[in-house]
Scaffold this active site. Structure first.
Site, PDB file in Angstrom:
ATOM      1  N   SER A  97      35.523 -29.424  75.166  1.00  0.00           N
ATOM      2  CA  SER A  97      36.147 -28.703  76.008  1.00  0.00           C
ATOM      3  C   SER A  97      38.200 -28.488  75.315  1.00  0.00           C
ATOM      4  CB  SER A  97      36.763 -29.410  77.864  1.00  0.00           C
ATOM      5  OG  SER A  97      37.374 -28.412  78.817  1.00  0.00           O
ATOM      6  N   ASP A 240      42.246 -23.794  75.835  1.00  0.00           N
ATOM      7  CA  ASP A 240      41.689 -24.129  75.972  1.00  0.00           C
ATOM      8  C   ASP A 240      40.847 -24.611  74.238  1.00  0.00           C
ATOM      9  OD1 ASP A 240      39.422 -23.965  77.361  1.00  0.00           O
ATOM     10  OD2 ASP A 240      39.184 -26.191  78.061  1.00  0.00           O
ATOM     11  N   ASP A 242      37.459 -24.619  74.389  1.00  0.00           N
ATOM     12  CA  ASP A 242      36.395 -23.594  74.799  1.00  0.00           C
ATOM     13  C   ASP A 242      36.284 -22.798  76.037  1.00  0.00           C
ATOM     14  OD1 ASP A 242      36.395 -25.440  77.499  1.00  0.00           O
ATOM     15  OD2 ASP A 242      34.775 -25.163  77.950  1.00  0.00           O
ATOM     16  N   ASP A 244      37.529 -22.002  78.661  1.00  0.00           N
ATOM     17  CA  ASP A 244      37.418 -22.291  80.426  1.00  0.00           C
ATOM     18  C   ASP A 244      38.452 -22.436  81.219  1.00  0.00           C
ATOM     19  OD1 ASP A 244      37.235 -25.086  79.648  1.00  0.00           O
ATOM     20  OD2 ASP A 244      35.317 -24.989  80.710  1.00  0.00           O
TER      21      ASP A 244
HETATM   22 MG    MG Z   1      37.273 -26.488  78.346  1.00  0.00          MG
END
Ligand code: MG
Length: 449
Positions: A97, A240, A242, A244
């Site tokens: 993340s 970010d 990834d 999300d």
């Molecule tokens: Mg993330």
């Protein structure tokens, strides 16, 4: 030396220190068995250690008889959506993340297309040290590739009728998008192009060499702020690694702060359709003000994305998420989704024909004070006991520590899960008031010792 962090949301560590391909194989093999084998979707972000982790994970899944569907480099919400689309038994998103490049992690997805519920995660993790039953040579798994998962994700967003895609396309917004060289590069520019935007790409090569500290906070987005000004863009978007979490920069080149992502999304969704809102206990009360204006209710749950998603599912909420820039739009799926968040804010701009700064100014302003006290382990319980009676005249939410709620401020006192630390968060209409309340609370807690 870093420690492997194992929690209901997955396993995370510094590659080569606390996480490595051997560990990844163990977790993957047990996860495949836990899911009852069958189809397991695997996707990763752009980290340099992604290929090593992914190949180990796929190897373990194959050797336990799973049917692997490899998505390549994708966002985490794309993995969750693909689990649903493929009717798979589970999924693994290989990403740390917002953590820096030396980290990697595995996030486990259930057949519902959501992260594992805490009770399921605990059941799966309880078996992690038991012996793995590898399949024999006649019962090995299989592997197929789905490199269209990001396109399906984009299509699902474009198919939401009330988003009024044609209206966004007509506006031809100029957008600078900063994907920090994470997985965002494979979805954000393509989505924005579909929405008719003139896209200025910043750090959109998914090389895994993060161009700046990857968490989408104002202090890390100086380059994006500058690029919005230089390009005279309508707005800037940061995600970010990834994808999300999302943050926005207004037309003046000012990052508006990650708390406003969910606030604006909520304001827009409730202006189109009335319904319940779900967020966690530490998200700004801007969301409450907005919901009140629309005659809608806000439900607060314990911190943790899965808690928000689960509650949204239970009560059929129309919007939800977290103050850290996590927006959950149930029409896409019940997890934080930056592409969906981008589409919502662009739709809001198109519908109102206002600038982003104007939309922000319509929302009351609040300020956080976030402090902590370190204690001796033996003093923790007594201090929390003291916290339980601190503001007896105020409403108290006891889902996670003690959150005292007044008319225009709140105080949240909670224990850290890992260290002898108590965190005190305060939100109020001024910086001075928040700091004052926070300091007074700390003093009272310390006096009780
Ligand atoms: Mg993330």
């Amino acid at each position: 030396m870093s420690r492997l962090m194992v929690s209901v949301s997955g396993v995370r560590g510094v590659f080569g220190e606390s996480i490595n391909p051997m560990l990844a194989m163990r977790f993957a093999a047990h996860f495949g068995i836990f899911c009852g084998k069958g189809k397991i979707v695997v996707g990763r972000d752009s980290r340099k250690t992604g290929p090593a982790m992914k190949n180990a994970i796929i190897s373990a899944l194959l050797a336990t008889g799973c049917e692997v569907i490899d998505l390549g480099i994708v966002s985490t919400p794309t993995v969750l959506l693909a689990v649903e689309d493929h009717n798979a038994n589970g999924g693994i998103s290989i990403t740390a993340s917002h953590n820096p490049g030396q980290w990697n992690a595995m996030k486990f997805v259930s057949s519902k297309g959501m992260f594992l519920f805490p009770e399921d995660a605990n059941e799966f993790l309880a078996k992690i040290d038991t012996e793995i039953e590898w399949n024999d040579w006649e019962n090995q798994g299989s592997i197929t590739y789905d490199y269209d998962a990001s396109l399906h994700h984009i299509q699902k967003i474009l198919n939401i009728g009330w988003l009024d895609i044609a209206n966004i396309q007509q506006k031809k917004f100029k957008v600078v998008v900063d994907c920090v060289n994470g997985a965002g590069g494979v979805i954000m520019p393509a989505l924005l192009a579909e929405l008719g935007c003139e896209v200025v790409e910043l750090n959109c090569e998914p090389t895994g060499l993060f161009a700046h500290t990857p968490e989408p906070l104002k202090k890390n987005l100086v380059q994006l702020e500058e690029a919005v000004k230089q390009n005279k863009a309508d707005l800037g978007i940061a995600v970010d690694p990834d994808v999300d979490r999302i943050a926005f920069v207004d037309e003046n080149g000012e990052c508006i702060g990650e708390e406003l992502s969910l606030a604006l999304a909520t304001a827009y969704v409730l202006s189109r359709k009335k319904g319940d809102v779900v967020t966690n206990l530490s998200t700004s009360m801007m969301v409450n003000d907005i919901a009140k204006k629309h005659g809608c209710a806000v439900h607060r749950v314990k911190v943790g994305e899965i808690n928000v998603g689960k509650k949204m599912k239970d009560i059929q909420a129309v919007i939800g998420g977290e103050g850290n820039g996590g927006i959950i739009l149930p029409e896409v799926h019940l997890t934080r989704d930056a592409p969906a968040g981008a589409a919502l804010i662009l739709s809001y701009l198109a519908k109102t024909s206002k600038k982003l700064s104007e939309l922000c100014n319509e929302i009351p302003k609040y300020y956080f004070a976030k402090k902590k006290i370190s204690l001796k382990a033996e003093d923790m319980d007594r201090t929390m006991q003291n916290a339980s009676t601190l503001y007896a005249n105020l409403e108290c939410d006891k889902q996670d520590g003690y959150k005292y709620i007044a008319e225009d401020y709140w105080i949240h006192i909670r224990k850290s899960g890992t260290e002898p630390i108590i965190r005190i968060y305060v939100e109020s209409p001024s910086v001075e008031q928040s700091n004052k309340i926070c300091d007074e609370t700390i003093k009272m807690l310390q006096n009780g010792l």
